[in-house]
Design a protein around this motif. Structure first.
Motif, PDB file in Angstrom:
ATOM      1  N   LEU A  83      -5.136  -3.093   1.972  1.00 22.39           N
ATOM      2  CA  LEU A  83      -3.896  -3.541   2.624  1.00 22.39           C
ATOM      3  C   LEU A  83      -3.298  -4.730   1.885  1.00 22.39           C
ATOM      4  CD1 LEU A  83      -4.552  -3.431   6.495  1.00 22.39           C
ATOM      5  CD2 LEU A  83      -2.996  -1.996   5.172  1.00 22.39           C
ATOM      6  N   ALA A  84      -4.160  -5.720   1.577  1.00 21.14           N
ATOM      7  CA  ALA A  84      -3.675  -6.940   0.943  1.00 21.14           C
ATOM      8  C   ALA A  84      -3.067  -6.631  -0.419  1.00 21.14           C
ATOM      9  CB  ALA A  84      -4.813  -7.950   0.807  1.00 21.14           C
ATOM     10  N   PHE A  85      -3.752  -5.737  -1.172  1.00 16.50           N
ATOM     11  CA  PHE A  85      -3.210  -5.395  -2.486  1.00 16.50           C
ATOM     12  C   PHE A  85      -1.886  -4.626  -2.340  1.00 16.50           C
ATOM     13  CE2 PHE A  85      -2.778  -2.209  -5.874  1.00 16.50           C
ATOM     14  CZ  PHE A  85      -2.547  -3.081  -6.930  1.00 16.50           C
ATOM     15  N   GLY A  86      -1.872  -3.675  -1.417  1.00 20.31           N
ATOM     16  CA  GLY A  86      -0.671  -2.855  -1.255  1.00 20.31           C
ATOM     17  C   GLY A  86       0.523  -3.660  -0.791  1.00 20.31           C
ATOM     18  N   ALA A  87       0.270  -4.691   0.027  1.00 21.34           N
ATOM     19  CA  ALA A  87       1.369  -5.474   0.588  1.00 21.34           C
ATOM     20  C   ALA A  87       1.754  -6.644  -0.299  1.00 21.34           C
ATOM     21  CB  ALA A  87       0.984  -5.977   1.982  1.00 21.34           C
ATOM     22  N   SER A  88       1.024  -6.855  -1.404  1.00 17.68           N
ATOM     23  CA  SER A  88       1.217  -8.088  -2.185  1.00 17.68           C
ATOM     24  C   SER A  88       2.654  -8.307  -2.668  1.00 17.68           C
ATOM     25  CB  SER A  88       0.232  -8.132  -3.352  1.00 17.68           C
ATOM     26  OG  SER A  88       0.370  -6.977  -4.149  1.00 17.68           O
ATOM     27  N   PRO A  89       3.422  -7.260  -3.028  1.00 16.61           N
ATOM     28  CA  PRO A  89       4.789  -7.555  -3.493  1.00 16.61           C
ATOM     29  C   PRO A  89       5.653  -8.240  -2.437  1.00 16.61           C
ATOM     30  CG  PRO A  89       4.165  -5.325  -4.084  1.00 16.61           C
ATOM     31  CD  PRO A  89       3.105  -5.848  -3.175  1.00 16.61           C
ATOM     32  N   ALA A  90       5.375  -7.984  -1.131  1.00 13.89           N
ATOM     33  CA  ALA A  90       6.213  -8.561  -0.086  1.00 13.89           C
ATOM     34  C   ALA A  90       5.719  -9.938   0.349  1.00 13.89           C
ATOM     35  CB  ALA A  90       6.268  -7.626   1.116  1.00 13.89           C
ATOM     36  N   GLY A  91       4.508 -10.322  -0.076  1.00 15.65           N
ATOM     37  CA  GLY A  91       4.020 -11.655   0.271  1.00 15.65           C
ATOM     38  C   GLY A  91       3.237 -11.711   1.562  1.00 15.65           C
ATOM     39  N   SER A  92       3.414 -10.762   2.468  1.00 14.82           N
ATOM     40  CA  SER A  92       2.632 -10.751   3.704  1.00 14.82           C
ATOM     41  C   SER A  92       2.597  -9.340   4.262  1.00 14.82           C
ATOM     42  CB  SER A  92       3.223 -11.693   4.752  1.00 14.82           C
ATOM     43  OG  SER A  92       4.405 -11.119   5.273  1.00 14.82           O
ATOM     44  N   PHE A 129       7.709  -2.939  -5.214  1.00 18.38           N
ATOM     45  CA  PHE A 129       6.561  -2.077  -4.897  1.00 18.38           C
ATOM     46  C   PHE A 129       6.403  -1.009  -5.960  1.00 18.38           C
ATOM     47  CE2 PHE A 129       7.285  -3.894  -0.731  1.00 18.38           C
ATOM     48  CZ  PHE A 129       5.999  -4.057  -0.256  1.00 18.38           C
ATOM     49  N   GLY A 130       5.184  -0.836  -6.444  1.00 14.81           N
ATOM     50  CA  GLY A 130       4.913   0.239  -7.385  1.00 14.81           C
ATOM     51  C   GLY A 130       4.177   1.367  -6.693  1.00 14.81           C
ATOM     52  N   VAL A 131       3.946   2.439  -7.418  1.00 15.70           N
ATOM     53  CA  VAL A 131       3.223   3.575  -6.843  1.00 15.70           C
ATOM     54  C   VAL A 131       1.804   3.166  -6.439  1.00 15.70           C
ATOM     55  CG1 VAL A 131       2.364   5.898  -7.304  1.00 15.70           C
ATOM     56  CG2 VAL A 131       4.603   5.218  -8.146  1.00 15.70           C
ATOM     57  N   VAL A 132       1.178   2.278  -7.250  1.00 12.16           N
ATOM     58  CA  VAL A 132      -0.201   1.864  -6.923  1.00 12.16           C
ATOM     59  C   VAL A 132      -0.254   1.157  -5.578  1.00 12.16           C
ATOM     60  CG1 VAL A 132      -1.427   1.715  -9.107  1.00 12.16           C
ATOM     61  CG2 VAL A 132       0.253  -0.040  -8.515  1.00 12.16           C
ATOM     62  N   HIS A 133       0.785   0.342  -5.288  1.00 17.64           N
ATOM     63  CA  HIS A 133       0.781  -0.368  -4.006  1.00 17.64           C
ATOM     64  C   HIS A 133       0.858   0.613  -2.847  1.00 17.64           C
ATOM     65  CE1 HIS A 133       2.455  -3.532  -6.793  1.00 17.64           C
ATOM     66  NE2 HIS A 133       1.344  -4.076  -6.305  1.00 17.64           N
ATOM     67  N   LEU A 134       1.757   1.601  -3.002  1.00 16.16           N
ATOM     68  CA  LEU A 134       1.898   2.587  -1.930  1.00 16.16           C
ATOM     69  C   LEU A 134       0.614   3.400  -1.778  1.00 16.16           C
ATOM     70  CD1 LEU A 134       5.549   3.860  -2.418  1.00 16.16           C
ATOM     71  CD2 LEU A 134       4.665   2.028  -0.962  1.00 16.16           C
ATOM     72  N   ALA A 135      -0.008   3.727  -2.914  1.00 19.81           N
ATOM     73  CA  ALA A 135      -1.258   4.493  -2.855  1.00 19.81           C
ATOM     74  C   ALA A 135      -2.330   3.699  -2.117  1.00 19.81           C
ATOM     75  CB  ALA A 135      -1.728   4.839  -4.264  1.00 19.81           C
ATOM     76  N   ALA A 136      -2.397   2.377  -2.408  1.00 20.72           N
ATOM     77  CA  ALA A 136      -3.404   1.539  -1.750  1.00 20.72           C
ATOM     78  C   ALA A 136      -3.174   1.493  -0.239  1.00 20.72           C
ATOM     79  CB  ALA A 136      -3.367   0.122  -2.329  1.00 20.72           C
TER      80      ALA A 136
END
Lengths: 112, 310
Positions: B56-65, B86-93
């Motif tokens: 979750l933390a990795f996937g949400a990192s672009p938004a800061g929270s 957001f990249g594809v990796v974030h959405l995948a995570a």
């Protein structure tokens, strides 16, 4: 109630009621409808069979008491430790070799 | 955010590999099984939380929270462009995190339902076949020659022994056996086991889940041994274990003897060794420290997730 199927051949609901009446205290005999309800419930659960070619229908036990017990024990004893969390056995499955080792240990304990 | 993700990931890895391996090899759990059981629960819960939390933390990192990520992504979930950053990796995570959480929850539910169904069937047959509870032991007796004892846990409970067992054991030994089964019921061991069994069923390819389940099953047996040991004494319990184990009749019934028999045997050996050795429990300070550790393992991922939530 179950005792009745265990002994005899197929019975009608009325006969079951009569036997229950003679077995229980006076005034405590169940009504035929009650007996029928219980019988149909047992039929749904697969304990009792009903022959429909006579009227009134005759009910009989599908398996004897001993057969049911054997089936139950088979389920309990073959339920290996990692299959279901449903039961807890005192001692799990033990192979023949291990059983011999335990027997020797037991002899030591008993001799002391 | 990335720091939190890495920290949670490291914790998840530690709880998924080195920590459970070390705990399952350690000797002290036999001395204080209850404490070890708490630690296992902490490891399983904390491991799951930190694994999901790291994703979750990795996937949400672009938004800061986490809340920011939800705000940015949820309106676009059905259709629309992937938001800035957001990249594809974030959405995948994120998908993996949600999928893992749902998978674990569903598995717990199905395992519970299946166990409940098996128990209901047991009760039905026991009601029909077993004699009512005997006065001396309080257990129900089945007319069957194979010596066996078991209990059916749940809201409605039953302790069942067989004719064969009554024949094999004397009065004190019987009381030890029934006391053992009673302890399983009173201490609600089935709930602990259920969670670990569900975990194992959810992750069958994960060797640690198997190891954890076996260790936890062993600990519940040891805990259940302690109750009759206090009440009836060590000797009756030990001879009862030896007699039932050496009767060997149960082996004829098992349709998958290889793996399960081997692990059942190890459990029996360890229980016997433990009764013989008369181990001292861990000293209170070590026990408190372990409880604290178990709590911390669960609290850390929860706190990290709370910190990055908004």
């Amino acid at each position: 109630m179950e005792q009745l199927w265990m002994g005899d051949s197929a019975l009608t609901a009325n006969e079951v009621r009569d036997r229950l009446a003679s077995a229980s205290a006076p005034g405590r005999a169940p009504a035929t409808t009650t007996v029928l309800t219980v019988l149909s419930r047992l039929e749904r659960k697969g304990f009792v069979g009903r022959s429909r070619d006579t009227r009134p229908h005759r009910y009989s036990a599908l398996l004897s008491r001993a057969e049911h017990t054997a089936e139950l024990m088979h389920e309990v004893l073959s339920a290996s430790s990692d299959r279901d969390a449903a039961l807890a056995r005192f001692v799990g499955t033990v192979s023949a070799g291990e059983a011999n080792t335990l027997r020797r240990l037991l002899d030591d304990v008993v001799r002391h | 955010m990335i720091v939190a993700a890495v920290a949670l990931g490291a914790l998840a890895f530690a709880l998924a590999w080195p920590v459970p391996v070390a705990l399952s090899r350690a000797e002290w759990p036999a001395r204080s099984p209850a404490t070890a059981l708490v630690l296992w629960q902490g490891i399983a819960l904390g491991g799951g939380l930190s694994m999901i939390g790291a994703l979750l933390a990795f996937g949400a990192s672009p938004a800061g929270s986490l809340a920011g990520a939800a705000n940015a992504l949820l309106p676009m979930a059905a259709a629309g462009p992937i938001p800035e950053g957001f990249g594809v990796v974030h959405l995948a995570a994120l998908t993996l995190a949600v999928g893992l959480a749902v998978h674990l929850a569903l598995n717990l539910a199905t395992t519970a339902v299946r166990a409940e169904r098996a128990r209901r069937r047991q009760h039905r047959l026991i009601d029909l076949l077993a004699s009512p509870a005997s006065e001396s032991t309080g257990a129900r007796v089945l007319a069957h020659p194979v010596p066996a004892a078991y209990c059916v846990p749940g809201l409605r409970t039953a302790t069942v022994i067989t004719d064969g067992l009554v024949e094999l054991l004397d009065e004190a030994e019987l009381r030890a056996v029934v006391g053992h089964e009673r302890a399983h019921l009173d201490q609600l061991h089935h709930l602990v086991l259920l969670a670990f069994r569900a975990w194992h069923a959810a992750l069958p390819w994960f060797p640690i889940a198997n190891r954890a389940e076996r260790s936890v099953a062993m600990l519940t047996e040891m805990l259940a041994d302690d109750a009759p040991r206090r009440r009836v004494g060590v000797e009756p319990l030990r001879t009862a274990l030896l007699r039932v184990g050496s009767s060997g009749a149960s082996a004829a019934y098992d349709d998958s003897p290889t793996a399960s028999a081997a692990s059942d045997e190890r459990v029996l050996e360890r229980r016997l060794a433990r009764l013989e050795a008369d181990l001292h429990p861990l000293d209170p300070r070590a026990r408190s420290a372990t409880w604290l550790l178990a709590t911390a393992i669960v609290a850390v991922p929860v706190c990290v997730l709370a910190a990055i939530a908004a």
